[in-house]
Design an enzyme around this catalytic site. Structure first.
Site, PDB file in Angstrom:
ATOM      1  N   SER A 151       0.841  -1.190   0.000  1.00 46.81           N
ATOM      2  CA  SER A 151       0.000   0.000   0.000  1.00 46.81           C
ATOM      3  C   SER A 151       0.877   1.241   0.000  1.00 46.81           C
ATOM      4  O   SER A 151       1.995   1.219   0.549  1.00 46.81           O
ATOM      5  CB  SER A 151      -0.895   0.011   1.243  1.00 46.81           C
ATOM      6  OG  SER A 151      -1.554   1.259   1.385  1.00 46.81           O
ATOM      7  N   TYR A 164      -2.292  -0.943   9.823  1.00 41.72           N
ATOM      8  CA  TYR A 164      -2.339  -1.389   8.434  1.00 41.72           C
ATOM      9  C   TYR A 164      -1.045  -1.027   7.707  1.00 41.72           C
ATOM     10  O   TYR A 164      -0.417  -1.871   7.058  1.00 41.72           O
ATOM     11  CB  TYR A 164      -3.539  -0.735   7.751  1.00 41.72           C
ATOM     12  CG  TYR A 164      -3.716  -1.093   6.292  1.00 41.72           C
ATOM     13  CD1 TYR A 164      -4.352  -2.273   5.917  1.00 41.72           C
ATOM     14  CD2 TYR A 164      -3.263  -0.245   5.287  1.00 41.72           C
ATOM     15  CE1 TYR A 164      -4.523  -2.588   4.579  1.00 41.72           C
ATOM     16  CE2 TYR A 164      -3.430  -0.555   3.947  1.00 41.72           C
ATOM     17  CZ  TYR A 164      -4.064  -1.726   3.603  1.00 41.72           C
ATOM     18  OH  TYR A 164      -4.220  -2.053   2.279  1.00 41.72           O
TER      19      TYR A 164
END
Length: 259
Positions: A151, A164
């Site tokens: 990400s 995350y």
């Protein structure tokens, strides 16, 4: 990308986790357009998975959907057995490409994130990738490819994404180690790091919130949020023979977000 495996003269096969929606779905469909059959996983929505299978078949390729929660490592041995059977149904003994895409989101401030929430993110985004890939290694052809999905949040820090983003950062380090250790088998391993993409991830937050989409667009060089096909096309391209000499790399696919 050729549609056959030169060693066995059978169609190339990809295994994509989280392939029933979003980036994973787009990846399966773009691979089908390149002549690649797929085995893909879904966690709950069998109807969604069946729709992907049908869309692949419309392109003249084959796909098999298998249920899997990548956050439950105890289920991996049984899954590998089912994957082996599915590979056989596609006419091969091993598969060529692994895309570790399955994931879940967490938007929570650092000082509010619970141990249970942290464990859930760890189990899916790091432990699951690590152990499932281990289990699948005997089924991957020498000269195959692995892509781990990361990400943009591993590069830039957005408040509320500490767990995350940290797990995606760990996957990026893992990718480099995998590339080094699997290199003797000719297996290339890379990370693809999406920016903000308009999918149902995070409850459709980017897709369904115009103000957020505009804010992201304003900080992106190409002036819009990403679409699933931006990622599916890139991932399928990275798996092609044209990119055979790329390994151990992090490639961000974000349209130039926060450059």
């Amino acid at each position: 990308m050729t549609s056959t495996n030169p060693a066995s003269n059978v169609t190339k096969i990809a295994l994509v986790t989280g392939g029933s929606r979003g980036i994973g779905r787009s990846t399966v469909l773009h691979l089908a357009a390149r002549g690649v059959d797929s085995i893909f996983t879904y966690r709950e929505n069998q109807a969604e998975a069946a729709n992907v299978v049908a869309a692949v078949e419309q392109q003249g390729r084959r796909a098999i959907a298998l249920k899997l929660d990548t956050g439950v490592a105890a289920s991996f041995d049984a899954f590998v057995g089912r994957a082996r059977t599915a590979i056989g149904e596609l006419g091969a003994e091993r598969f060529d490409f692994l895309v570790n895409n399955a994931g879940q989101s967490l938007h929570k401030a650092f000082d509010q994130t619970t141990e249970e929430e942290l464990d859930a993110i760890y189990n899916v985004h790091f432990k699951g990738v690590y152990l499932l890939t281990q289990k699948l290694l005997p089924l991957i052809v020498d000269g195959g490819r692995i892509i781990n999905i990361s990400s943009g949040l591993a590069r830039v820090s957005m408040p509320g994404s500490s767990a995350y983003g940290a797990m995606k950062g760990a996957v990026e380090v893992l990718t480099r180690y995998m590339a080094a250790e699997l290199g003797p088998r000719g297996i290339a391993v890379n990370t693809v790091a999406p920016g903000a993409v308009a999918t149902d991830f995070s409850g459709g937050m980017v897709r369904d919130t115009p103000a957020l989409a505009k804010r992201i667009s304003d900080m992106t060089a190409l002036g819009r949020v990403g679409l699933p096909d931006d990622l599916g096309a890139m991932i399928s391209s990275l798996l092609s023979d044209d990119n055979r000499w790329i390994s151990g790399q992090r490639i961000e696919v974000s349209g130039g977000m926060l450059v």
